[in-house]
Design an enzyme around this catalytic site. Structure first.
Site, PDB file in Angstrom:
ATOM      1  N   LYS A   1       6.454  -1.861   1.806  1.00 17.78           N
ATOM      2  CA  LYS A   1       5.416  -1.346   2.414  1.00 17.78           C
ATOM      3  C   LYS A   1       4.332  -2.325   2.243  1.00 17.78           C
ATOM      4  O   LYS A   1       3.346  -2.112   1.755  1.00 17.78           O
ATOM      5  CB  LYS A   1       4.993  -0.106   1.803  1.00 17.78           C
ATOM      6  CG  LYS A   1       4.010   1.060   2.670  1.00 17.78           C
ATOM      7  CD  LYS A   1       4.505   2.092   2.238  1.00 17.78           C
ATOM      8  CE  LYS A   1       3.288   3.191   3.036  1.00 17.78           C
ATOM      9  NZ  LYS A   1       3.492   3.407   4.679  1.00 17.78           N
TER      10      LYS A   1
ATOM     11  N   GLU B   1      12.704   2.488  13.973  1.00 20.04           N
ATOM     12  CA  GLU B   1      11.753   3.422  13.590  1.00 20.04           C
ATOM     13  C   GLU B   1      10.349   3.413  14.359  1.00 20.04           C
ATOM     14  O   GLU B   1      10.246   2.728  15.274  1.00 20.04           O
ATOM     15  CB  GLU B   1      11.057   3.028  12.038  1.00 20.04           C
ATOM     16  CG  GLU B   1      10.541   1.831  11.845  1.00 20.04           C
ATOM     17  CD  GLU B   1      10.182   1.805  10.118  1.00 20.04           C
ATOM     18  OE1 GLU B   1      10.058   2.698   9.683  1.00 20.04           O
ATOM     19  OE2 GLU B   1      10.048   0.649   9.929  1.00 20.04           O
TER      20      GLU B   1
ATOM     21  N   TYR C   1       0.860  -1.180   0.120  1.00 20.57           N
ATOM     22  CA  TYR C   1       0.054   0.057  -0.024  1.00 20.57           C
ATOM     23  C   TYR C   1       0.848   1.208   0.253  1.00 20.57           C
ATOM     24  O   TYR C   1       1.957   1.161   0.385  1.00 20.57           O
ATOM     25  CB  TYR C   1      -0.937  -0.005   1.249  1.00 20.57           C
ATOM     26  CG  TYR C   1      -0.241   0.216   2.378  1.00 20.57           C
ATOM     27  CD1 TYR C   1       0.544  -0.578   3.276  1.00 20.57           C
ATOM     28  CD2 TYR C   1      -0.229   1.882   3.105  1.00 20.57           C
ATOM     29  CE1 TYR C   1       1.195  -0.228   4.527  1.00 20.57           C
ATOM     30  CE2 TYR C   1       0.231   1.804   4.539  1.00 20.57           C
ATOM     31  CZ  TYR C   1       0.902   0.873   5.094  1.00 20.57           C
ATOM     32  OH  TYR C   1       1.568   1.405   6.234  1.00 20.57           O
TER      33      TYR C   1
ATOM     34  N   LEU D   1      11.312   1.113   6.901  1.00 22.99           N
ATOM     35  CA  LEU D   1      10.711   1.873   5.739  1.00 22.99           C
ATOM     36  C   LEU D   1      11.324   3.086   5.358  1.00 22.99           C
ATOM     37  O   LEU D   1      11.595   3.890   6.063  1.00 22.99           O
ATOM     38  CB  LEU D   1       9.064   2.061   5.809  1.00 22.99           C
ATOM     39  CG  LEU D   1       8.478   2.512   4.513  1.00 22.99           C
ATOM     40  CD1 LEU D   1       8.549   1.102   3.769  1.00 22.99           C
ATOM     41  CD2 LEU D   1       7.181   3.055   4.987  1.00 22.99           C
TER      42      LEU D   1
HETATM   43  N1  PDD Z   1       2.964   5.017   7.412  1.00 23.99           N
HETATM   44  N2  PDD Z   1       7.755   3.752   8.952  1.00 23.99           N
HETATM   45  C1  PDD Z   1       6.703   2.824   8.933  1.00 23.99           C
HETATM   46  C2  PDD Z   1       6.632   1.587   9.561  1.00 23.99           C
HETATM   47  C3  PDD Z   1       5.195   3.558   8.197  1.00 23.99           C
HETATM   48  O1  PDD Z   1       4.435   2.753   8.149  1.00 23.99           O
HETATM   49  C4  PDD Z   1       5.394   4.765   7.720  1.00 23.99           C
HETATM   50  C5  PDD Z   1       4.249   5.318   6.955  1.00 23.99           C
HETATM   51  C6  PDD Z   1       6.602   5.506   7.524  1.00 23.99           C
HETATM   52  C7  PDD Z   1       6.797   6.925   7.160  1.00 23.99           C
HETATM   53  O2  PDD Z   1       6.553   6.879   5.700  1.00 23.99           O
HETATM   54  P1  PDD Z   1       6.095   7.951   4.831  1.00 23.99           P
HETATM   55  O3  PDD Z   1       7.028   9.138   5.359  1.00 23.99           O
HETATM   56  O4  PDD Z   1       6.125   7.620   3.362  1.00 23.99           O
HETATM   57  O5  PDD Z   1       4.678   8.192   5.173  1.00 23.99           O
HETATM   58  C8  PDD Z   1       7.789   4.755   8.349  1.00 23.99           C
HETATM   59  C9  PDD Z   1       1.847   5.523   6.643  1.00 23.99           C
HETATM   60  C10 PDD Z   1       1.561   6.805   6.878  1.00 23.99           C
HETATM   61  C11 PDD Z   1       0.608   4.435   7.333  1.00 23.99           C
HETATM   62  O6  PDD Z   1       0.699   3.331   7.576  1.00 23.99           O
HETATM   63  O7  PDD Z   1      -0.367   5.161   7.487  1.00 23.99           O
END
Ligand code: PDD
Length: 287
Positions: free
Chosen positions: A147, A180, A33, A205
């Site tokens: 992801k 993270e 996703y 990620l």
């Molecule tokens: N989550 N690390 C994890 C495990 C994440 O699920 C996310 C993002 C990030 C930050 O990535 P980005 O800057 O590309 O949003 C880091 C999204 C927002 C979610 O699952 O809703």
């Protein structure tokens, strides 16, 4: 006005938007996703999000189910039909429906769902009072760079954090180093004023916001170091913060109950939040 979702080629009312009971995303988490923010009608960092989607799909040995141009059009159409100018887009691709069996099916057609909803993004950098995080062992699989919709450990960690009155959970690896957050990337500012976030390996990620904030920080003359840091270093650091598509840049004022810095978001954090908000609002999206 009812919400509209895109499901496998059709625009449906949310109440009627369904996927198959044997969808492999539902049964096996066999899907990936993306979440992108929309500010003033623009999809922020749309191309990097699509790049990451392609990388995640490649790990599942899948192709993009639609050409990028079609995905962009569908995104615009879902935003238009839901009248979203400020909000978020959720795009999920799974291997599709097939009789339940672990190996890849011969004939499944990838299933695509795209939804959007309005969100009121922060107005000003100063709006952020900072949040608390709590740590927990990182028990996730070894490919957190994908992801994947397989988010059970993340969900359990976030729930545990919320039950402890914290905004986010920070995962810590076997060496005591922060990987993270459950849905955000983790950052500190070190004693030398360097902005520090963990380097990209398969255990985190590669956040799109992380990459953008690294660029904005460097443009602003801040030194950025991509390296691991321990929980103890973070607790003693002058500043800590987190980033993600939906949290933007947010100060961290407490880690496992230890106050960080002065107990309010620090100057580098506020500056980066300001720069990122400005970036989202003022037309440099999609670069
Ligand atoms: N989550 N690390 C994890 C495990 C994440 O699920 C996310 C993002 C990030 C930050 O990535 P980005 O800057 O590309 O949003 C880091 C999204 C927002 C979610 O699952 O809703």
């Amino acid at each position: 006005m009812s919400r509209i979702a895109y499901v496998n080629g059709r625009y449906l009312r949310h109440d009627d938007a369904q996927v198959h009971v044997e969808d492999r995303g539902y049964q096996f988490s066999d899907g990936v996703y993306e979440v992108a923010a929309v500010c003033r009608g623009r999809v922020i960092d749309e191309e990097p999000h699509l790049d990451r989607l392609e990388c995640s799909l490649a790990e599942l040995r899948m192709d993009l189910p639609l050409p990028r141009s079609a995905l962009r059009l569908v995104t615009r159409e879902v935003l238009r039909r839901n009248r979203v100018r400020d909000g978020m887009v959720y795009l999920q691709v799974t291997r599709g429906a097939a009789a339940r069996d672990h190996p890849f099916p011969e004939e499944a057609i990838g299933a695509v769902v795209l939804t959007a909803r309005p969100v009121r993004w922060p107005e000003a950098a100063a709006d952020d009072g900072g949040v608390a995080v709590v740590s927990m062992p990182d028990g996730r699989w070894g490919r957190c760079d994908v992801k994947s919709v397989s988010l059970l450990p993340n969900v359990l960690a976030k729930q545990a954090a919320r039950e402890q009155g914290a905004y986010e959970a920070w995962f810590v690896d076997a060496e005591g180093r922060v990987t993270e957050g459950s849905s955000t990337n983790a950052w500190i500012v070190d004693d030398a004023g360097r902005v520090v976030t963990r380097d990209l390996e398969s255990n985190i990620l590669g956040g799109i916001t992380r990459q953008r904030v690294i660029g904005l920080a460097r443009e602003a003359g801040l030194e950025v170091a991509e390296r691991a840091f321990t929980l103890a270093e973070a607790q003693a650091a002058p500043e800590a913060f987190l980033t993600s598509t939906t949290s933007f840049v947010r100060g961290i004022v407490s880690i496992d109950g230890h106050t960080v810095g002065s107990g309010a978001p620090g100057p580098a954090t506020v500056r980066l939040r300001e720069l990122y908000l400005d970036y989202c609002r003022n037309g440099r999206a999609n670069r």
